[in-house]
Design a protein around this motif. Sequence first.
Motif: not given
Length: 401
Positions: A214-222, A324-330
């Motif tokens: 989940r974190y790596l996919l969130a990072s791919m968003c940015v 960033m919201s996905l990152v904050n969740r994990v």
Amino acid sequence: MQIKWAPYPWVCFSMCVGVMGTALASPLYPLYQTLWQLQTSDITLVYAMYMAGAMLSLLTLGSLSDRHGFVRVLRWGLVIVTAGSLLSALAWSYASFAVARVLVGLASGMITTSASLGLTQLNNKGDLQRAAAMASLTIAFGFGLGPVLGGVVAQWLPQPLLTAYVPSLLLGVLAVVALGRIRHQVPVPAPNPALAAPSWMPQITLPAPEHRRRYLLASMCVFLAFGAFSLFASLAPSFMARMVPWHGPAVSGLALGMILFLSAGFQFLSRARSSRWCAQAGLGALAASMLILLVNNYLGSSLLFVLCVLTVALGHGLCNIGGMSLVNRVAQAHNRSGLISTYLVIGYIGSMLPIMVLGSMADHMGLETALPLYCAAMGTLTLWVLWRIYRLPPMAVAAAA
């Protein structure tokens, strides 16, 4: 009689002026390209060097505000960015201009981190969300104002590569003087042996294994959002000439400014949406923007270009807030700083790596051929990340994405 300068508005002003100088040069790149007979890869490289300076600042200077107080670090950052702008205005060669952009990048990281901390400390109501929103909007406004103001000045005043920097220089001096007049006492922590180099550098880390995908996919968003924006920030003046009937630094500066202004607006409007929704909608908009730009490379339609700018702005804003919201969740208390640092570093890599590849391709096959290949590759990658996020299972906690 000594006048007391209220700190909060001047910190906002200083942050805006500081980041304004970082994006100012974007609409001027074609002028430098003509003056020094540069290749497309030279332009993308100097943009990447600026982003590398910002990333280096994030990695190595992030804790300066904790050690010396945000006012001093913010003032140092403004001095450096003003010096970088002055060197840009006086640049006599490609190498001197590249050094100036690295200085501006280093200062950008110092300004954004110290001013964000300052707005949090100066917020009397203790509303952290309000402080974060003010910092985000100020940064977006400053980044957008830079290319618009620089482009307008360069369009209609003589010696554009000199006069375009004058407003930023004057405002930078005013901001430095204002910060020197602030008498607000902000507590500075006592020296902590744990902050001695190299352990004071921000931690680069990954979350627990169950949250890693989940974190790596969130990072791919940015990564993708920064990659799309860097295309416009570095090469928009080069390909806009085939798509709109208006030309010059003011036009490209306005297009870049509109992306940033609209991105901030879309983030504000979608703040109540779930992180998953924002990420998926943002990725969908980025994929659509790449398709529109690919088609418009052959059609040259002004309407399609405006639609492309709107979709890039939508995708940029939603991917940033969703990622960033996905990152904050994990993230948890013990690894939040490291996860955010890693997330931002991946974003900066997204600003540098794809556009440098495009620049190299354009040197060998021409921008008219390289741009559609870039759009196709980035669009395909964006759709793949969108599909992977769609397939993510819900988080097994109450704050599921």
